[in-house]
Design a protein around this motif. Structure first.
Motif, PDB file in Angstrom:
ATOM      1  N   LYS A 111     -18.323  81.070   1.498  1.00 20.87           N
ATOM      2  CA  LYS A 111     -18.149  82.320   0.991  1.00 20.87           C
ATOM      3  C   LYS A 111     -16.798  82.799   0.940  1.00 20.87           C
ATOM      4  CE  LYS A 111     -21.822  82.276  -1.324  1.00 20.87           C
ATOM      5  NZ  LYS A 111     -21.558  81.829  -2.958  1.00 20.87           N
ATOM      6  N   THR A 112     -16.436  82.927   2.197  1.00 21.51           N
ATOM      7  CA  THR A 112     -14.894  83.260   2.425  1.00 21.51           C
ATOM      8  C   THR A 112     -14.024  82.486   1.485  1.00 21.51           C
ATOM      9  OG1 THR A 112     -15.374  83.912   4.620  1.00 21.51           O
ATOM     10  CG2 THR A 112     -13.077  83.636   4.227  1.00 21.51           C
ATOM     11  N   PHE A 113     -14.086  81.295   1.511  1.00 16.68           N
ATOM     12  CA  PHE A 113     -13.088  80.627   0.549  1.00 16.68           C
ATOM     13  C   PHE A 113     -13.242  80.791  -0.793  1.00 16.68           C
ATOM     14  CE2 PHE A 113     -12.242  76.422   3.379  1.00 16.68           C
ATOM     15  CZ  PHE A 113     -11.788  77.220   4.252  1.00 16.68           C
ATOM     16  N   GLU A 114     -14.487  81.158  -1.280  1.00 18.91           N
ATOM     17  CA  GLU A 114     -14.730  81.514  -2.469  1.00 18.91           C
ATOM     18  C   GLU A 114     -14.043  82.787  -2.998  1.00 18.91           C
ATOM     19  OE1 GLU A 114     -18.253  81.069  -5.807  1.00 18.91           O
ATOM     20  OE2 GLU A 114     -18.747  81.400  -3.862  1.00 18.91           O
ATOM     21  N   GLU A 115     -14.291  83.886  -1.979  1.00 19.39           N
ATOM     22  CA  GLU A 115     -13.681  85.026  -2.240  1.00 19.39           C
ATOM     23  C   GLU A 115     -12.219  85.068  -2.276  1.00 19.39           C
ATOM     24  OE1 GLU A 115     -15.372  87.482   0.971  1.00 19.39           O
ATOM     25  OE2 GLU A 115     -17.389  87.131   0.253  1.00 19.39           O
ATOM     26  N   HIS A 116     -11.698  84.135  -1.518  1.00 20.00           N
ATOM     27  CA  HIS A 116     -10.142  84.143  -1.432  1.00 20.00           C
ATOM     28  C   HIS A 116      -9.740  83.101  -2.523  1.00 20.00           C
ATOM     29  CE1 HIS A 116      -9.591  87.070   1.768  1.00 20.00           C
ATOM     30  NE2 HIS A 116     -10.851  86.591   2.268  1.00 20.00           N
ATOM     31  N   LYS A 117     -10.510  82.604  -3.268  1.00 17.42           N
ATOM     32  CA  LYS A 117     -10.111  81.725  -4.430  1.00 17.42           C
ATOM     33  C   LYS A 117      -9.296  80.381  -3.865  1.00 17.42           C
ATOM     34  CE  LYS A 117      -9.998  85.486  -7.604  1.00 17.42           C
ATOM     35  NZ  LYS A 117     -10.500  86.333  -6.767  1.00 17.42           N
ATOM     36  N   ILE A 118      -9.879  79.898  -2.862  1.00 22.30           N
ATOM     37  CA  ILE A 118      -9.470  78.491  -2.400  1.00 22.30           C
ATOM     38  C   ILE A 118     -10.405  77.475  -2.905  1.00 22.30           C
ATOM     39  CG2 ILE A 118      -9.577  76.794  -0.389  1.00 22.30           C
ATOM     40  CD1 ILE A 118      -8.252  78.944   1.010  1.00 22.30           C
ATOM     41  N   ILE A 119     -11.850  77.946  -3.163  1.00 23.96           N
ATOM     42  CA  ILE A 119     -12.951  76.889  -3.935  1.00 23.96           C
ATOM     43  C   ILE A 119     -13.302  77.944  -5.007  1.00 23.96           C
ATOM     44  CG2 ILE A 119     -13.152  75.632  -1.977  1.00 23.96           C
ATOM     45  CD1 ILE A 119     -15.825  77.169  -1.425  1.00 23.96           C
ATOM     46  N   ALA A 126     -28.445  72.235  -6.775  1.00 24.41           N
ATOM     47  CA  ALA A 126     -27.494  72.597  -5.612  1.00 24.41           C
ATOM     48  C   ALA A 126     -26.267  73.035  -6.229  1.00 24.41           C
ATOM     49  CB  ALA A 126     -27.398  71.301  -4.578  1.00 24.41           C
ATOM     50  N   VAL A 127     -25.850  74.244  -5.881  1.00 20.35           N
ATOM     51  CA  VAL A 127     -24.371  74.974  -5.989  1.00 20.35           C
ATOM     52  C   VAL A 127     -23.619  73.796  -5.526  1.00 20.35           C
ATOM     53  CG1 VAL A 127     -23.132  76.952  -5.812  1.00 20.35           C
ATOM     54  CG2 VAL A 127     -25.362  77.222  -6.314  1.00 20.35           C
ATOM     55  N   LYS A 128     -22.324  73.729  -6.085  1.00 19.37           N
ATOM     56  CA  LYS A 128     -21.578  72.871  -5.753  1.00 19.37           C
ATOM     57  C   LYS A 128     -19.957  73.455  -5.849  1.00 19.37           C
ATOM     58  CE  LYS A 128     -23.704  68.525  -6.269  1.00 19.37           C
ATOM     59  NZ  LYS A 128     -24.090  68.010  -7.477  1.00 19.37           N
ATOM     60  N   TYR A 129     -19.191  73.198  -4.897  1.00 24.52           N
ATOM     61  CA  TYR A 129     -17.765  73.949  -4.559  1.00 24.52           C
ATOM     62  C   TYR A 129     -16.679  72.809  -4.792  1.00 24.52           C
ATOM     63  CZ  TYR A 129     -21.082  77.461  -2.620  1.00 24.52           C
ATOM     64  OH  TYR A 129     -22.124  78.180  -2.511  1.00 24.52           O
ATOM     65  N   ALA A 130     -15.734  73.284  -5.610  1.00 24.78           N
ATOM     66  CA  ALA A 130     -14.541  72.534  -5.829  1.00 24.78           C
ATOM     67  C   ALA A 130     -13.193  73.278  -5.231  1.00 24.78           C
ATOM     68  CB  ALA A 130     -14.542  71.850  -7.208  1.00 24.78           C
ATOM     69  N   MET A 131     -12.224  72.630  -4.836  1.00 20.40           N
ATOM     70  CA  MET A 131     -10.916  73.238  -4.496  1.00 20.40           C
ATOM     71  C   MET A 131     -10.300  73.801  -6.068  1.00 20.40           C
ATOM     72  SD  MET A 131      -9.982  72.799  -1.447  1.00 20.40           S
ATOM     73  CE  MET A 131      -8.340  73.055  -1.642  1.00 20.40           C
ATOM     74  N   CYS A 132      -9.748  75.005  -5.749  1.00 18.33           N
ATOM     75  CA  CYS A 132      -9.213  75.698  -6.917  1.00 18.33           C
ATOM     76  C   CYS A 132      -7.645  74.884  -6.820  1.00 18.33           C
ATOM     77  CB  CYS A 132      -8.890  77.145  -6.676  1.00 18.33           C
ATOM     78  SG  CYS A 132     -10.435  77.823  -6.723  1.00 18.33           S
ATOM     79  N   GLY A 133      -6.825  75.264  -8.021  1.00 19.89           N
ATOM     80  CA  GLY A 133      -5.471  74.830  -8.052  1.00 19.89           C
ATOM     81  C   GLY A 133      -4.514  75.725  -7.383  1.00 19.89           C
ATOM     82  N   ASP A 134      -3.580  75.402  -7.153  1.00 14.70           N
ATOM     83  CA  ASP A 134      -2.533  76.274  -6.167  1.00 14.70           C
ATOM     84  C   ASP A 134      -2.464  77.656  -6.821  1.00 14.70           C
ATOM     85  OD1 ASP A 134      -2.279  74.567  -4.216  1.00 14.70           O
ATOM     86  OD2 ASP A 134      -0.393  73.821  -5.031  1.00 14.70           O
ATOM     87  N   ASN A 135      -2.272  77.767  -8.114  1.00 11.36           N
ATOM     88  CA  ASN A 135      -2.034  78.948  -8.893  1.00 11.36           C
ATOM     89  C   ASN A 135      -3.177  79.625  -9.344  1.00 11.36           C
ATOM     90  OD1 ASN A 135       0.658  78.807  -8.354  1.00 11.36           O
ATOM     91  ND2 ASN A 135       0.930  77.602  -9.949  1.00 11.36           N
ATOM     92  N   CYS A 136      -4.608  79.177  -9.139  1.00 11.21           N
ATOM     93  CA  CYS A 136      -5.723  79.667  -9.717  1.00 11.21           C
ATOM     94  C   CYS A 136      -6.270  81.012  -9.032  1.00 11.21           C
ATOM     95  CB  CYS A 136      -6.887  78.639  -9.535  1.00 11.21           C
ATOM     96  SG  CYS A 136      -8.363  79.053 -10.040  1.00 11.21           S
TER      97      CYS A 136
END
Length: 166
Positions: A84-92, A101-111
Motif C-alpha cells: 500500500k505504501t508503494f502504491e500510494e507513492h507510485k512505485i507500483i 487476486a489483486v496483482k501489483y507491478a512496477m511503475c515506470g520511472d516517470n509514472c
C-alpha cells in the motif's frame, strides 16, 4: 532468493528477524534500491528493500500471496502495508486481472499513475497465469457521456503470452 546473495541480519519492528541483503559484492545495487525509495519519498527499511528487490527480480505482476511465498518468514500484514505504501507513492500499481487476486507491478520511472496519461493495457496469460504490463500499449480514449468524469481505467487482454505460445 538467489544463493549468491550475502545476508546481514537486522531487526525490524513488527516483523521480527528478516534479512537485509547486499547482492554479492554489490553495494551499488543496494544503494540503487535505497535511492529508488528515497526518490519517491519512502524511508528505506529492511522490508521495503526486500519487497522492492523482489519486484525487480520478476518480469510480471505479483500478488500478495506470490510475495509471501517468495519472501519466507515475513508477516502478511507488513507485506500488505508495504504494498500500500508503494502504491500510494507510485512505485507500483495494482491490477485487477480477473484472477481473483489483486496483482501489483512496477511503475515506470516517470509514472505518476495519472489517467489517462499513464494508463496502459495489461495482458493475462491463461496458460502460465502471469499478468504482464504492456506500457507501450496505451488505453484508448473513452468518450463518456456529459457529466461523467473518468478517474481510472483497467484494460486486461486475456490469451496466450509470447513465452507460452506454441
Amino acid at each position: 532468493m538467489n544463493q549468491d546473495t550475502h545476508f546481514r541480519e537486522c531487526s525490524v519492528p513488527a516483523v521480527g528477524r528478516v534479512f537485509v541483503y547486499l547482492l554479492q559484492g554489490n553495494q551499488h545495487m543496494n544503494d540503487q534500491l535505497e535511492h529508488q525509495l528515497e526518490r519517491r519519498k519512502i524511508k528505506p527499511t529492511a522490508m521495503r528493500l526486500l519487497v522492492l528487490d523482489f519486484f525487480q527480480q520478476n518480469d510480471h505482476a505479483i500478488s500478495l500471496k506470490d510475495l509471501e511465498n517468495g519472501l519466507e518468514s515475513t508477516d502478511r500484514v507488513t507485506l500488505f502495508r508495504t504494498l500500500k505504501t508503494f502504491e500510494e507513492h507510485k512505485i507500483i500499481h495494482s491490477i485487477d486481472d480477473g484472477s481473483g487476486a489483486v496483482k501489483y507491478a512496477m511503475c515506470g520511472d516517470n509514472c505518476e499513475c495519472d489517467y489517462p496519461k499513464d494508463a496502459h493495457v495489461h495482458f493475462h496469460c491463461r496458460v502460465c497465469n502471469e499478468t504482464q504490463c504492456l506500457p507501450k500499449v496505451k488505453v484508448p480514449p473513452i468518450a463518456l457521456p456529459v457529466n461523467y468524469l473518468a478517474e481510472e481505467a483497467n484494460v486486461v487482454v486475456k490469451g496466450v503470452c509470447a513465452k507460452c505460445k506454441p
